[in-house]
Write a protein that holds these residues in place. Sequence first.
Motif, PDB file in Angstrom:
ATOM      1  N   MET A  76       0.821  -1.208   0.000  1.00 52.79           N
ATOM      2  CA  MET A  76       0.000   0.000   0.000  1.00 52.79           C
ATOM      3  C   MET A  76       0.857   1.261   0.000  1.00 52.79           C
ATOM      4  N   ALA A  77       0.235   2.336  -0.446  1.00 53.82           N
ATOM      5  CA  ALA A  77       0.810   3.679  -0.352  1.00 53.82           C
ATOM      6  C   ALA A  77      -0.096   4.478   0.576  1.00 53.82           C
ATOM      7  N   GLY A  78       0.497   5.308   1.422  1.00 55.56           N
ATOM      8  CA  GLY A  78      -0.347   6.007   2.386  1.00 55.56           C
ATOM      9  C   GLY A  78       0.254   7.286   2.900  1.00 55.56           C
ATOM     10  N   LYS A  79      -0.396   7.861   3.885  1.00 60.95           N
ATOM     11  CA  LYS A  79       0.106   9.067   4.541  1.00 60.95           C
ATOM     12  C   LYS A  79      -0.479   9.135   5.945  1.00 60.95           C
ATOM     13  N   THR A  80       0.422   9.285   6.904  1.00 61.27           N
ATOM     14  CA  THR A  80       0.000   9.458   8.290  1.00 61.27           C
ATOM     15  C   THR A  80      -0.323  10.924   8.550  1.00 61.27           C
ATOM     16  N   GLY A  81      -1.086  11.154   9.610  1.00 56.94           N
ATOM     17  CA  GLY A  81      -1.413  12.534   9.970  1.00 56.94           C
ATOM     18  C   GLY A  81      -1.708  12.673  11.446  1.00 56.94           C
ATOM     19  N   THR A  82      -1.307  13.799  11.995  1.00 58.60           N
ATOM     20  CA  THR A  82      -1.638  14.158  13.373  1.00 58.60           C
ATOM     21  C   THR A  82      -2.169  15.580  13.345  1.00 58.60           C
ATOM     22  N   SER A  83      -3.333  15.792  13.900  1.00 64.08           N
ATOM     23  CA  SER A  83      -3.866  17.164  13.933  1.00 64.08           C
ATOM     24  C   SER A  83      -4.045  17.609  15.371  1.00 64.08           C
ATOM     25  N   GLN A  84      -3.489  18.780  15.664  1.00 60.94           N
ATOM     26  CA  GLN A  84      -3.540  19.323  17.019  1.00 60.94           C
ATOM     27  C   GLN A  84      -4.915  19.902  17.324  1.00 60.94           C
ATOM     28  N   VAL A  85      -5.313  19.745  18.571  1.00 60.03           N
ATOM     29  CA  VAL A  85      -6.577  20.334  19.016  1.00 60.03           C
ATOM     30  C   VAL A  85      -6.327  21.398  20.080  1.00 60.03           C
ATOM     31  N   ARG A  86      -5.046  21.718  20.322  1.00 64.95           N
ATOM     32  CA  ARG A  86      -4.697  22.732  21.309  1.00 64.95           C
ATOM     33  C   ARG A  86      -3.461  23.474  20.836  1.00 64.95           C
ATOM     34  N   ASN A  87      -3.248  24.660  21.349  1.00 69.57           N
ATOM     35  CA  ASN A  87      -2.045  25.427  21.048  1.00 69.57           C
ATOM     36  C   ASN A  87      -0.928  25.050  22.017  1.00 69.57           C
ATOM     37  N   ILE A  88       0.266  24.908  21.471  1.00 69.01           N
ATOM     38  CA  ILE A  88       1.443  24.633  22.309  1.00 69.01           C
ATOM     39  C   ILE A  88       2.205  25.942  22.487  1.00 69.01           C
ATOM     40  N   THR A  89       2.318  26.401  23.703  1.00 75.69           N
ATOM     41  CA  THR A  89       2.954  27.687  23.974  1.00 75.69           C
ATOM     42  C   THR A  89       4.472  27.569  23.890  1.00 75.69           C
ATOM     43  N   ALA A  90       5.125  28.740  23.766  1.00 77.82           N
ATOM     44  CA  ALA A  90       6.593  28.787  23.743  1.00 77.82           C
ATOM     45  C   ALA A  90       7.169  28.253  25.051  1.00 77.82           C
ATOM     46  N   ALA A  91       6.513  28.566  26.141  1.00 77.80           N
ATOM     47  CA  ALA A  91       6.994  28.096  27.451  1.00 77.80           C
ATOM     48  C   ALA A  91       6.941  26.576  27.525  1.00 77.80           C
ATOM     49  N   GLU A  92       5.870  26.003  26.970  1.00 80.15           N
ATOM     50  CA  GLU A  92       5.757  24.537  26.993  1.00 80.15           C
ATOM     51  C   GLU A  92       6.835  23.902  26.134  1.00 80.15           C
ATOM     52  N   ARG A  93       7.115  24.519  24.989  1.00 79.87           N
ATOM     53  CA  ARG A  93       8.174  23.978  24.125  1.00 79.87           C
ATOM     54  C   ARG A  93       9.533  24.057  24.819  1.00 79.87           C
ATOM     55  N   ALA A  94       9.737  25.129  25.575  1.00 83.48           N
ATOM     56  CA  ALA A  94      11.022  25.320  26.248  1.00 83.48           C
ATOM     57  C   ALA A  94      11.259  24.253  27.323  1.00 83.48           C
ATOM     58  N   ARG A  95      10.195  23.885  28.021  1.00 85.54           N
ATOM     59  CA  ARG A  95      10.373  22.896  29.098  1.00 85.54           C
ATOM     60  C   ARG A  95      10.098  21.467  28.625  1.00 85.54           C
ATOM     61  N   GLY A  96       9.617  21.373  27.368  1.00 85.62           N
ATOM     62  CA  GLY A  96       9.302  20.052  26.818  1.00 85.62           C
ATOM     63  C   GLY A  96       7.803  19.902  26.631  1.00 85.62           C
ATOM     64  N   VAL A  97       7.399  19.573  25.382  1.00 88.05           N
ATOM     65  CA  VAL A  97       5.978  19.457  25.069  1.00 88.05           C
ATOM     66  C   VAL A  97       5.376  18.270  25.824  1.00 88.05           C
ATOM     67  N   THR A  98       4.241  18.502  26.466  1.00 84.20           N
ATOM     68  CA  THR A  98       3.573  17.455  27.225  1.00 84.20           C
ATOM     69  C   THR A  98       3.128  16.335  26.299  1.00 84.20           C
ATOM     70  N   ARG A  99       3.445  15.115  26.659  1.00 82.50           N
ATOM     71  CA  ARG A  99       3.058  13.977  25.835  1.00 82.50           C
ATOM     72  C   ARG A  99       1.542  13.801  25.834  1.00 82.50           C
ATOM     73  N   ASN A 100       1.032  13.302  24.704  1.00 82.79           N
ATOM     74  CA  ASN A 100      -0.410  13.088  24.603  1.00 82.79           C
ATOM     75  C   ASN A 100      -0.919  12.161  25.695  1.00 82.79           C
ATOM     76  N   GLU A 101      -0.109  11.156  26.037  1.00 92.58           N
ATOM     77  CA  GLU A 101      -0.524  10.191  27.050  1.00 92.58           C
ATOM     78  C   GLU A 101      -0.741  10.844  28.411  1.00 92.58           C
ATOM     79  N   ASP A 102      -0.104  11.985  28.618  1.00 88.14           N
ATOM     80  CA  ASP A 102      -0.193  12.668  29.909  1.00 88.14           C
ATOM     81  C   ASP A 102      -1.281  13.738  29.945  1.00 88.14           C
ATOM     82  N   LEU A 103      -1.975  13.897  28.830  1.00 84.41           N
ATOM     83  CA  LEU A 103      -3.035  14.903  28.747  1.00 84.41           C
ATOM     84  C   LEU A 103      -4.401  14.263  28.945  1.00 84.41           C
ATOM     85  N   PRO A 104      -5.409  15.040  29.371  1.00 86.64           N
ATOM     86  CA  PRO A 104      -6.777  14.522  29.384  1.00 86.64           C
ATOM     87  C   PRO A 104      -7.178  14.096  27.973  1.00 86.64           C
ATOM     88  N   TRP A 105      -8.064  13.116  27.886  1.00 85.81           N
ATOM     89  CA  TRP A 105      -8.426  12.552  26.572  1.00 85.81           C
ATOM     90  C   TRP A 105      -8.847  13.627  25.576  1.00 85.81           C
TER      91      TRP A 105
END
Length: 646
Positions: free
Chosen positions: A531-560
């Motif tokens: 098969m030929a395909g394409k994966t995709g991830t779409s964000q449902v929240r904004n990631i702030t500069a502060a969060e990027r600086a300290r490390g983006v919170t993993r999806n597993e650690d966020l509310p569903w």
Amino acid sequence: MRKTPTEITEVHSRMSRRTLFLGGSMLAFMTGLGFRMRHLQLDQADQYRLLAEENRINIRLIPPARGEIFDRNGIVLARNEPSYRITLVPEDAGDVDKVIEKLATLVELDPNELDRAVTEMRRSPPFLPVTIADRVSWDELSRVAVNTPALPGITPEVGLSRYYPLRGDLAHVLGYVGPVSDYDLSKIDNPDQLLRIPRFQIGKVGLEGRMEDDLRGVAGTKRVEVNAVGRVMRELDRREGQQGDDVQLTIDQQLQSYAQARLGDESAAAVVMDCVTGDLLAVASAPSFDPNLFVQGISVTDYGTLTSDNHRPLAAKSVQGAYPPGSTFKMITALAALEAGIVGYGGTVYCPGHMKVSNRRFHCWKRGGHGHMDLAGALRESCDVYFYDLAIQVGIDKISEVATKLGLGQRYDLPLSGVARGLNPNRAWKADVRGADWVVGDTANASIGQGFVLASPLQLAVMTARLASGKALDPRIVKSVNGVEETLPVVPNLELNAAHLAEVQRGMFQVSNHRRGTAYSQRIIDDEFRMAGKTGTSQVRNITAAERARGVTRNEDLPWERRDHGLFVNYAPYDNPRIAVAVVVEHGGGSKSATPIGRDITLQALYGGTPPLSAYPAKDREKIKKQQEEMQKLVPGREITRRNRA
């Protein structure tokens, strides 16, 4: 004083004239009355005989059998089955409460149904039957029939009711029927008299609702003799109605049931489309619900359970859902750049992990960057920076044009409820709708399927089928009506350069077949079905500069509800495309939630059943074997066959 002879003669003369006048008048009246009686009894006898008959004889409607719905292989998806019910005529019952009390010793009576029946009795004439218990079993009906001498006014009856044998597997496609409500009647200008029959069932949503006129049929009639107060004395004759049209869908029941089971407990959707005809082979949304709950009127408790679920089981996500397509949109950006001559096949873009656009930093998903990327490599590894660069050069209007050619931003004419148009934005759209100018940051966001861009799983399946075939395929879900096949339209070629399509297809092939491809771990090993395909991830929240600086919170650690959506689109076989698949998993935490589902559904479709373990990577075969065993328990076989119409 004695009258003279002259006076006496004059009096007699006056009396004779009066007598003659009165006698003549009476004779004229009696003559007129005789002629009138003759006119009524002879000349107008037929007319008055008809009026008398109409007062004595009523014409009543007989509900027709509803058309049945089948899958592409003739398996029944929606059928009519005998529905046993118990009715009561209040005036024949005498003491209604006592009769109901006796009846309750024979069958279990629903308190809600009893309350509804009591309300109906109060507002209806006492000689009209009222349903006391609906959908009782044959054993219960038999017990009541045997005891009818002790149950005055009680009658066991047999009718037809809708039944969905596959329950939730096609609930979002078929929809459901239910009793006609005042709201239903208010939406129709000149409602069919059938709709006024008590507890008559009509399609509410889905295909049942959209094809109501085809499925309903034509009423029959019966003539009954009634007495002066309207009570039925006997049936004189009847003319049976015409059953509604049978409808055959393009859906493959077994594939549909597998897709539904494979989505499991996720809040998700999957669409499978034929790359040659445009036939929709599966249109699944999870979680689902049992449409049989709605047929007789759903209880408040059951309805509350469905509406309070945050996974939205009543929503047909496959056609109604509109999601940011994420990286599955990148093929559109690539084609727009190729068509505009912005990028060549060997051109590269350097990705350091981010790109500065109008004093704002747009990040790549890979924090350290991908280095130098060509088009195929950027699709293979889903490099965001590469597509930011292309999009800014080509512009949103060109990207929007290609998106339209590939089927985004269109509402397809399907007999399903709430088919979404999605959103294919451009400069004019933002000016008209938002009253603002389009800015370069909007273009960067749109290039990777974020920002304003929205698409349904159905639209993503259409996009993938068009990319695979090079044809402007449209989806269809109705195969035939009453045995008459729907004509397949001539499908034109896409107005896109074939070489450019081939380059994008090459990148999609590498996604699942190159070691650095984002879907390589979920590849198909069988060379015949790669098969030929394409994966995709779409964000449902904004990631702030502060969060990027300290490390983006993993999806597993966020509310569903704050986790990213996962997407995967693909077609197979790569060198001879037969099917296209699109999967969206709401808040799945990224593409890793959708890719294995898409791969498994693809193999199930290509093999026409459970695929061999050799089609999977060796490291996954033990896990796949257990999964297949579970799926086989959940997916019904083809034991139901098409029935001939009587």
